[in-house]
Design a protein around this motif. Structure first.
Motif, mmCIF file in Angstrom:
data_model
loop_
_atom_site.group_PDB
_atom_site.id
_atom_site.type_symbol
_atom_site.label_atom_id
_atom_site.label_comp_id
_atom_site.label_asym_id
_atom_site.label_seq_id
_atom_site.Cartn_x
_atom_site.Cartn_y
_atom_site.Cartn_z
ATOM 1 N N ALA A 9 -7.943 109.532 11.146
ATOM 2 C CA ALA A 9 -8.517 110.664 10.414
ATOM 3 C C ALA A 9 -9.922 110.958 10.915
ATOM 4 N N GLY A 10 -10.728 109.906 11.130
ATOM 5 C CA GLY A 10 -12.076 110.107 11.640
ATOM 6 C C GLY A 10 -12.077 110.701 13.032
ATOM 7 N N GLY A 11 -11.141 110.264 13.881
ATOM 8 C CA GLY A 11 -11.050 110.825 15.214
ATOM 9 C C GLY A 11 -10.670 112.295 15.194
ATOM 10 N N ALA A 12 -9.714 112.664 14.333
ATOM 11 C CA ALA A 12 -9.311 114.071 14.223
ATOM 12 C C ALA A 12 -10.456 114.940 13.725
ATOM 13 N N ALA A 13 -11.231 114.426 12.785
ATOM 14 C CA ALA A 13 -12.328 115.204 12.211
ATOM 15 C C ALA A 13 -13.447 115.460 13.211
ATOM 16 N N THR A 14 -13.479 114.697 14.298
ATOM 17 C CA THR A 14 -14.539 114.881 15.298
ATOM 18 C C THR A 14 -14.000 115.442 16.608
ATOM 19 N N GLY A 15 -12.818 116.064 16.562
ATOM 20 C CA GLY A 15 -12.327 116.760 17.732
ATOM 21 C C GLY A 15 -11.265 116.037 18.509
ATOM 22 N N GLY A 16 -10.795 114.885 18.055
ATOM 23 C CA GLY A 16 -9.728 114.174 18.742
ATOM 24 C C GLY A 16 -8.368 114.712 18.368
ATOM 25 N N ASP A 17 -7.341 113.901 18.599
ATOM 26 C CA ASP A 17 -5.990 114.324 18.247
ATOM 27 C C ASP A 17 -5.903 114.599 16.755
ATOM 28 N N PRO A 18 -5.301 115.724 16.352
ATOM 29 C CA PRO A 18 -5.139 115.990 14.923
ATOM 30 C C PRO A 18 -4.265 114.929 14.282
ATOM 31 N N PHE A 19 -4.521 114.660 13.013
ATOM 32 C CA PHE A 19 -3.755 113.645 12.293
ATOM 33 C C PHE A 19 -3.464 114.152 10.904
ATOM 34 N N GLY A 20 -2.171 114.239 10.557
ATOM 35 C CA GLY A 20 -1.806 114.728 9.236
ATOM 36 C C GLY A 20 -2.341 116.123 9.004
ATOM 37 N N ASP A 21 -3.100 116.288 7.924
ATOM 38 C CA ASP A 21 -3.683 117.584 7.593
ATOM 39 C C ASP A 21 -5.109 117.733 8.105
#
Length: 409
Positions: A268-280
């Motif tokens: 989730a932290g990675g998605a929130a900073t521009g990485g692979d999206p995760f869940g919502d």
């Protein structure tokens, strides 16, 4: 709810402070840890960990305090806090209420929650263990809800073996709708030379990668007091298997990294900073044209617009559009969120999203060179370029330059 989650983490540490400092170094009788209570005595544990995965480094701390409630019931309050994806802060708390026959089995329920970046996630779960000599069979079945992953059921089946009383080797398989099948391996060794101190390591893998972390864990009870210089009690101190079956339980966030734990928080932290999206959690839109992995039409449009207007006079327009249409927190999220679900690549209109992505949604899309060239033109308009420079840029646009070649000065 975020305040409640953070309070649980603080409570776990605060509740244990007077208990730890007040302990006396007294010999521990065999009866004290073996006469059949769910929790032999109030005790405390603290895990300090660090590691990383494809999202970056992670580190933090996880305190827990375990309390007896009569002879057969126990309550454990867990906390956790730290950073994932190098710099994204998170914190969480959980409460485990359980019935335990320390020679046979344990069953219980858990309520937990955490927040990472601006996203919150919660879970309720049933937990169970069955003891066969030096083997523990483990099970978790839960339901998650919140802003990180869609509402879903998940489960984990695990096995722990104690080759000797102070060494635990564990493994488990977790399944959920978001990650499919994942797994974890765990090891923990209680150091006999330092009462109450253990070393642990965990690896977890799922459909996108793996997380590894390890650290040191301290157990505080009347038989393991690190604040005393009296080591005569070491021979009668509880072993690791005694601690796990008669005193404390694993911190909930460390026991199942994928279903509701560190691996999930890191993704989730990675998605929130521009990485692979995760869940919502969507990728970081408008990031200068860097490649992101979008799974719906709204995300694809945001990403393309961000690449087109990056570092141009139209950047504020992109910010305004994102403020309106972002499916997570935009002003029109009630509408765009449903559209994002509908056009998810796994949804009813997923084919439409795949078609748009084939044109503009990825680094190698058919129209990516055109988007990049137009971005250069827009940047030139705001950068003081001469008319000749801008004409040259337009002429260099694939396809368009040839069409307009005769019209350009």
């Amino acid at each position: 709810m975020r305040a409640i989650t953070l309070s649980a983490a603080i409570l776990a540490a605060a509740s244990a402070a007077p208990f730890v400092l007040a302990q006396d170094a007294v010999p521990v009788s065999e009866e004290q840890f073996g006469y059949g209570k769910a929790v032999a005595e109030t005790n405390f544990q603290l895990s300090i960990f660090g590691g990383g995965d494809e999202n970056g480094g992670l580190y933090g701390g996880a305190p827990s305090v375990t309390l007896p409630i009569g002879d057969k019931l126990g309550l454990q309050i867990d906390g956790i806090a730290g950073f994932v994806a190098d710099e994204v802060g998170f914190a969480g708390g959980a409460a485990q209420l359980f019935y335990r026959e320390p020679e046979t089995f344990m069953v219980g329920v858990v309520g937990a929650g955490y927040f990472v970046d601006d996203y919150e996630q919660y879970a309720v779960a049933g937990i169970a263990e069955y003891y066969i000599s030096n083997v523990t069979l483990e099970g978790i079945a839960g339901y998650t809800l919140g802003e990180v992953v869609p509402d879903q059921f998940y489960g984990r089946a695990g096995l722990s073996i104690y080759p000797n009383p102070n060494l635990r080797l564990g493994a488990g398989l977790t399944y959920s709708d978001v990650v499919g099948l994942g797994g974890d391996i765990q090891a923990e060794a209680l150091l006999t030379d330092i009462p109450g101190m253990a070393l642990f390591a965990t690896g977890a893998f799922d459909n996108k990668g793996a997380t590894g972390y390890g650290g040191v864990r301290f157990y505080f009870n009347s038989g393991t007091n690190l604040f005393s210089d009296d080591r005569t009690k070491q021979a009668s101190a509880p072993t690791l298997i005694d601690i796990h079956r008669k005193l404390a339980r694993q911190n909930f966030f460390l026991s199942d990294p994928i279903g509701f734990g560190i691996r999930q928080i890191s993704r989730a932290g990675g998605a929130a900073t521009g990485g692979d999206p995760f869940g919502d959690v969507p990728p970081d839109h408008g990031n200068g044209g860097e490649t992101t992995t979008c799974a719906d039409l709204i995300c694809t449009v945001q990403d393309t617009l961000g690449g087109l207007t990056d570092q141009t006079l139209l950047d504020p327009v992109t910010d305004l559009v994102n403020t309106l249409v972002d499916p997570t927190d935009g002003a029109l999220s009630a509408l765009t969120g449903q559209l994002a679900d509908l056009t998810n690549t796994d949804g009813a209109l997923g084919a439409l999203t795949e078609l748009v992505q084939g044109l503009v949604g990825t680094e190698n899309s058919a129209l990516t060179p055109l988007v990049d060239a137009l971005n250069d033109v827009l940047a030139g308009l705001g950068g003081g370029f001469s008319p000749e420079d801008i004409t040259a840029q337009i002429s260099a646009i694939p396809g368009l330059g040839g069409v307009l070649g005769g019209l350009l000065p």
